[in-house]
Design a protein around this motif. Structure first.
Motif, PDB file in Angstrom:
ATOM      1  N   CYS A   2       0.840  -1.197   0.000  1.00 23.70           N
ATOM      2  CA  CYS A   2       0.000   0.000   0.000  1.00 23.70           C
ATOM      3  C   CYS A   2       0.877   1.249   0.000  1.00 23.70           C
ATOM      4  O   CYS A   2       1.805   1.373   0.789  1.00 23.70           O
ATOM      5  N   THR A   3       0.578   2.166  -0.890  1.00 21.44           N
ATOM      6  CA  THR A   3       1.331   3.422  -0.946  1.00 21.44           C
ATOM      7  C   THR A   3       0.503   4.595  -0.438  1.00 21.44           C
ATOM      8  O   THR A   3       0.922   5.738  -0.570  1.00 21.44           O
ATOM      9  N   ARG A   5      -1.310   7.133   2.302  1.00 22.32           N
ATOM     10  CA  ARG A   5      -0.937   7.697   3.601  1.00 22.32           C
ATOM     11  C   ARG A   5      -2.199   8.197   4.256  1.00 22.32           C
ATOM     12  O   ARG A   5      -2.899   9.004   3.663  1.00 22.32           O
ATOM     13  N   THR A   7      -1.256   4.385   5.755  1.00 18.72           N
ATOM     14  CA  THR A   7      -1.348   3.090   5.084  1.00 18.72           C
ATOM     15  C   THR A   7      -2.669   2.405   5.411  1.00 18.72           C
ATOM     16  O   THR A   7      -3.228   2.580   6.482  1.00 18.72           O
ATOM     17  N   ASN A  35      -4.941  -4.119  -0.146  1.00 23.47           N
ATOM     18  CA  ASN A  35      -4.314  -5.099   0.736  1.00 23.47           C
ATOM     19  C   ASN A  35      -4.507  -6.524   0.213  1.00 23.47           C
ATOM     20  O   ASN A  35      -4.321  -7.488   0.939  1.00 23.47           O
TER      21      ASN A  35
END
Length: 63
Positions: A2-3, A5, A7, A35
């Motif tokens: 996952c990128t 923010r 996460t 995910n």
């Protein structure tokens, strides 16, 4: 993986359904989350390790 923010929750977290959708196929009734969880429109889930989570629809309220 996952990128985002902050996460997204991992596949083994209780709040795994809160992850971002990265592919949606409403005509087929499923979506892929970042995910790697596949969620189905009946609220069932398929986890990355192959584990199946049965649908968990809310119970109807009784009057």
């Amino acid at each position: 993986m996952c990128t985002h923010r902050p996460t997204c929750p991992t596949a083994d977290s209780p709040d795994r359904e809160a992850a971002h959708t990265i592919a949606s196929h409403p005509e087929q009734g499923w979506s892929l989350l970042c995910n790697s969880v596949v969620i189905f429109e009946d609220t069932g889930e398929l986890l990355p390790d192959g584990q199946i989570i049965a649908p968990h629809r809310p119970l109807a309220a009784t009057a």
